[in-house]
Design a protein around this motif. Structure first.
Motif, PDB file in Angstrom:
ATOM      1  N   ILE A   1      -0.496  14.752   5.247  1.00 39.65           N
ATOM      2  CA  ILE A   1       0.470  13.959   6.002  1.00 39.65           C
ATOM      3  C   ILE A   1       1.703  14.804   6.298  1.00 39.65           C
ATOM      4  O   ILE A   1       2.284  15.414   5.398  1.00 39.65           O
ATOM      5  N   ASN A   2       2.078  14.836   7.569  1.00 40.42           N
ATOM      6  CA  ASN A   2       3.200  15.644   8.037  1.00 40.42           C
ATOM      7  C   ASN A   2       4.267  14.723   8.636  1.00 40.42           C
ATOM      8  O   ASN A   2       4.252  14.445   9.835  1.00 40.42           O
ATOM      9  N   PRO A   3       5.204  14.224   7.816  1.00 42.98           N
ATOM     10  CA  PRO A   3       6.216  13.290   8.320  1.00 42.98           C
ATOM     11  C   PRO A   3       7.117  13.896   9.390  1.00 42.98           C
ATOM     12  O   PRO A   3       7.583  13.176  10.280  1.00 42.98           O
ATOM     13  N   LYS A   4       7.377  15.184   9.312  1.00 48.50           N
ATOM     14  CA  LYS A   4       8.283  15.822  10.270  1.00 48.50           C
ATOM     15  C   LYS A   4       7.817  15.603  11.699  1.00 48.50           C
ATOM     16  O   LYS A   4       8.610  15.285  12.592  1.00 48.50           O
ATOM     17  N   ASP A   5       6.521  15.778  11.938  1.00 46.96           N
ATOM     18  CA  ASP A   5       5.952  15.608  13.274  1.00 46.96           C
ATOM     19  C   ASP A   5       5.194  14.298  13.429  1.00 46.96           C
ATOM     20  O   ASP A   5       4.528  14.081  14.448  1.00 46.96           O
ATOM     21  N   GLN A   6       5.287  13.439  12.432  1.00 46.88           N
ATOM     22  CA  GLN A   6       4.619  12.136  12.426  1.00 46.88           C
ATOM     23  C   GLN A   6       3.142  12.275  12.824  1.00 46.88           C
ATOM     24  O   GLN A   6       2.664  11.661  13.783  1.00 46.88           O
ATOM     25  N   GLU A   7       2.443  13.080  12.041  1.00 45.84           N
ATOM     26  CA  GLU A   7       1.014  13.267  12.244  1.00 45.84           C
ATOM     27  C   GLU A   7       0.324  13.340  10.884  1.00 45.84           C
ATOM     28  O   GLU A   7       0.956  13.602   9.860  1.00 45.84           O
ATOM     29  N   ALA A   8      -0.969  13.094  10.900  1.00 42.12           N
ATOM     30  CA  ALA A   8      -1.756  13.153   9.671  1.00 42.12           C
ATOM     31  C   ALA A   8      -3.148  13.665  10.002  1.00 42.12           C
ATOM     32  O   ALA A   8      -3.641  13.517  11.130  1.00 42.12           O
ATOM     33  N   TYR A   9      -3.756  14.302   8.998  1.00 37.22           N
ATOM     34  CA  TYR A   9      -5.106  14.835   9.145  1.00 37.22           C
ATOM     35  C   TYR A   9      -5.967  14.259   8.022  1.00 37.22           C
ATOM     36  O   TYR A   9      -5.566  14.273   6.857  1.00 37.22           O
ATOM     37  N   VAL A  10      -7.138  13.767   8.395  1.00 40.39           N
ATOM     38  CA  VAL A  10      -8.087  13.222   7.431  1.00 40.39           C
ATOM     39  C   VAL A  10      -9.264  14.188   7.336  1.00 40.39           C
ATOM     40  O   VAL A  10      -9.882  14.527   8.353  1.00 40.39           O
TER      41      VAL A  10
ATOM     42  N   TYR B   1      -2.654   2.977  10.386  1.00 41.75           N
ATOM     43  CA  TYR B   1      -2.996   2.930   8.971  1.00 41.75           C
ATOM     44  C   TYR B   1      -3.981   4.053   8.654  1.00 41.75           C
ATOM     45  O   TYR B   1      -4.833   4.400   9.475  1.00 41.75           O
ATOM     46  N   LEU B   2      -3.877   4.602   7.448  1.00 43.62           N
ATOM     47  CA  LEU B   2      -4.906   5.490   6.919  1.00 43.62           C
ATOM     48  C   LEU B   2      -5.830   4.668   6.027  1.00 43.62           C
ATOM     49  O   LEU B   2      -5.363   3.843   5.240  1.00 43.62           O
ATOM     50  N   SER B   3      -7.111   4.919   6.136  1.00 47.47           N
ATOM     51  CA  SER B   3      -8.090   4.135   5.391  1.00 47.47           C
ATOM     52  C   SER B   3      -8.665   4.945   4.228  1.00 47.47           C
ATOM     53  O   SER B   3      -8.923   6.140   4.359  1.00 47.47           O
ATOM     54  N   GLY B   4      -8.876   4.245   3.105  1.00 49.97           N
ATOM     55  CA  GLY B   4      -9.548   4.866   1.972  1.00 49.97           C
ATOM     56  C   GLY B   4     -11.047   4.959   2.158  1.00 49.97           C
ATOM     57  O   GLY B   4     -11.752   5.499   1.303  1.00 49.97           O
ATOM     58  N   GLU B   5     -11.531   4.415   3.261  1.00 48.55           N
ATOM     59  CA  GLU B   5     -12.943   4.455   3.645  1.00 48.55           C
ATOM     60  C   GLU B   5     -13.827   3.956   2.496  1.00 48.55           C
ATOM     61  O   GLU B   5     -13.474   2.988   1.820  1.00 48.55           O
ATOM     62  N   ASP B   6     -14.946   4.624   2.237  1.00 46.74           N
ATOM     63  CA  ASP B   6     -15.812   4.140   1.154  1.00 46.74           C
ATOM     64  C   ASP B   6     -15.470   4.772  -0.187  1.00 46.74           C
ATOM     65  O   ASP B   6     -16.109   4.479  -1.197  1.00 46.74           O
ATOM     66  N   ILE B   7     -14.443   5.638  -0.217  1.00 41.82           N
ATOM     67  CA  ILE B   7     -14.019   6.269  -1.474  1.00 41.82           C
ATOM     68  C   ILE B   7     -13.056   5.351  -2.213  1.00 41.82           C
ATOM     69  O   ILE B   7     -13.203   5.106  -3.421  1.00 41.82           O
ATOM     70  N   LEU B   8     -12.079   4.828  -1.502  1.00 42.69           N
ATOM     71  CA  LEU B   8     -11.159   3.810  -2.026  1.00 42.69           C
ATOM     72  C   LEU B   8     -11.379   2.540  -1.203  1.00 42.69           C
ATOM     73  O   LEU B   8     -10.673   2.306  -0.212  1.00 42.69           O
ATOM     74  N   PRO B   9     -12.357   1.732  -1.549  1.00 42.12           N
ATOM     75  CA  PRO B   9     -12.737   0.580  -0.724  1.00 42.12           C
ATOM     76  C   PRO B   9     -11.570  -0.377  -0.484  1.00 42.12           C
ATOM     77  O   PRO B   9     -10.822  -0.714  -1.402  1.00 42.12           O
ATOM     78  N   ASP B  10     -11.406  -0.755   0.782  1.00 44.24           N
ATOM     79  CA  ASP B  10     -10.404  -1.731   1.206  1.00 44.24           C
ATOM     80  C   ASP B  10      -8.968  -1.231   1.089  1.00 44.24           C
ATOM     81  O   ASP B  10      -8.021  -2.015   1.270  1.00 44.24           O
ATOM     82  N   PHE B  11      -8.783   0.055   0.789  1.00 39.62           N
ATOM     83  CA  PHE B  11      -7.417   0.584   0.701  1.00 39.62           C
ATOM     84  C   PHE B  11      -6.960   1.047   2.079  1.00 39.62           C
ATOM     85  O   PHE B  11      -7.658   1.785   2.764  1.00 39.62           O
ATOM     86  N   LYS B  12      -5.773   0.593   2.466  1.00 42.49           N
ATOM     87  CA  LYS B  12      -5.158   1.041   3.703  1.00 42.49           C
ATOM     88  C   LYS B  12      -3.700   1.380   3.428  1.00 42.49           C
ATOM     89  O   LYS B  12      -3.014   0.673   2.685  1.00 42.49           O
ATOM     90  N   PHE B  13      -3.253   2.464   4.021  1.00 42.92           N
ATOM     91  CA  PHE B  13      -1.839   2.859   3.861  1.00 42.92           C
ATOM     92  C   PHE B  13      -1.150   2.838   5.210  1.00 42.92           C
ATOM     93  O   PHE B  13      -1.609   3.480   6.175  1.00 42.92           O
ATOM     94  N   ASP B  14      -0.040   2.108   5.274  1.00 43.58           N
ATOM     95  CA  ASP B  14       0.736   1.967   6.497  1.00 43.58           C
ATOM     96  C   ASP B  14       1.644   3.196   6.654  1.00 43.58           C
ATOM     97  O   ASP B  14       2.610   3.363   5.903  1.00 43.58           O
ATOM     98  N   LEU B  15       1.344   4.049   7.613  1.00 37.86           N
ATOM     99  CA  LEU B  15       2.110   5.275   7.800  1.00 37.86           C
ATOM    100  C   LEU B  15       3.562   5.005   8.202  1.00 37.86           C
ATOM    101  O   LEU B  15       4.420   5.871   8.038  1.00 37.86           O
ATOM    102  N   ARG B  16       3.850   3.813   8.683  1.00 38.49           N
ATOM    103  CA  ARG B  16       5.223   3.486   9.050  1.00 38.49           C
ATOM    104  C   ARG B  16       6.154   3.523   7.844  1.00 38.49           C
ATOM    105  O   ARG B  16       7.384   3.653   7.999  1.00 38.49           O
ATOM    106  N   LEU B  17       5.597   3.393   6.637  1.00 39.50           N
ATOM    107  CA  LEU B  17       6.421   3.464   5.427  1.00 39.50           C
ATOM    108  C   LEU B  17       7.017   4.845   5.237  1.00 39.50           C
ATOM    109  O   LEU B  17       7.965   5.028   4.453  1.00 39.50           O
ATOM    110  N   LEU B  18       6.486   5.859   5.932  1.00 42.63           N
ATOM    111  CA  LEU B  18       6.929   7.237   5.748  1.00 42.63           C
ATOM    112  C   LEU B  18       7.849   7.719   6.871  1.00 42.63           C
ATOM    113  O   LEU B  18       8.254   8.869   6.885  1.00 42.63           O
ATOM    114  N   LYS B  19       8.184   6.831   7.800  1.00 41.99           N
ATOM    115  CA  LYS B  19       9.066   7.233   8.883  1.00 41.99           C
ATOM    116  C   LYS B  19      10.472   7.495   8.367  1.00 41.99           C
ATOM    117  O   LYS B  19      10.909   6.909   7.400  1.00 41.99           O
TER     118      LYS B  19
END
Length: 202
Positions: A159-168, A184-202
């Protein structure tokens, strides 16, 4: 112990590299880290030690937001263990890394002995997050993410807050580039049902 400071600081910008004049096994490196609790170390596969810089205030706040959300998800499901950036993991290639956030399933964690759990766990987390600071180099951070995947990590976020971008990064070799923080970033099948709102990092 005698230490030699690497001259290639410009390449690593905000990291200080130490080339030890003596070799240290994993136990010795663990003791070395315990004797310097004010510092955070990583170790490359060739044995070179890297002193990781302290984060700034904004990065610290963002790390806290990320950690809180992962811990909250894990506490509700009790599927594994969450680790902060002070935890070192010994990867199969010999590197010792300390991701900003790491998660290991209970099934994998319970395979370790009590001694292995107490020191630097010789295991690749299933999930990791690296949060870039303003001075971090993107290519260097991406190389670390590739190393994580090559060593058994299943899902990794850069996650790169400076440029507001992320790589999965995924274990199947696929990657996904997110170009804004209104997602949102998803935990996919590794962290089931987990989502992270990237707006929290603005």
């Amino acid at each position: 112990m005698t230490l030699a400071v690497s001259s290639s600081l410009a390449e690593y910008q905000n990291e200080l590299r130490l080339d030890l004049l003596i070799d240290m096994d994993d136990d010795a490196f663990f003791e070395f880290c315990q004797r310097n609790p004010e510092l955070r170390f990583e170790r490359n596969p060739d044995g070179t030690i890297i002193i990781m810089p302290l984060t700034g205030g904004k990065t610290g706040i963002r790390n806290s937001e990320l950690s809180f959300e992962v811990v909250l998800w894990n506490r509700a499901r009790r599927l594994g263990q969450v680790f902060d950036s002070s935890t070192g993991f010994r990867f199969p290639n010999g590197a010792m890394r300390s991701p900003d956030i790491a998660w290991i399933s209970n099934q994998k964690w319970d395979l370790l002995t009590a001694r292995e759990q107490e020191k630097f766990p010789p295991v690749s987390p299933e999930f990791i997050v690296e949060l870039m600071s303003a001075n971090d180099k993107l290519k260097q951070a991406q190389a670390k993410m590739t190393e994580y995947i090559e060593n058994g990590v299943l899902l990794a976020w850069l996650i790169n807050p400076k440029d507001q971008e992320a790589y999965v990064y995924r274990s199947n070799g696929s990657t996904h580039h997110i170009t804004d923080f209104d997602q949102y970033l998803s935990g996919e099948d590794i962290l089931p049902d987990f989502k992270f709102d990237l707006r929290l990092l603005k």
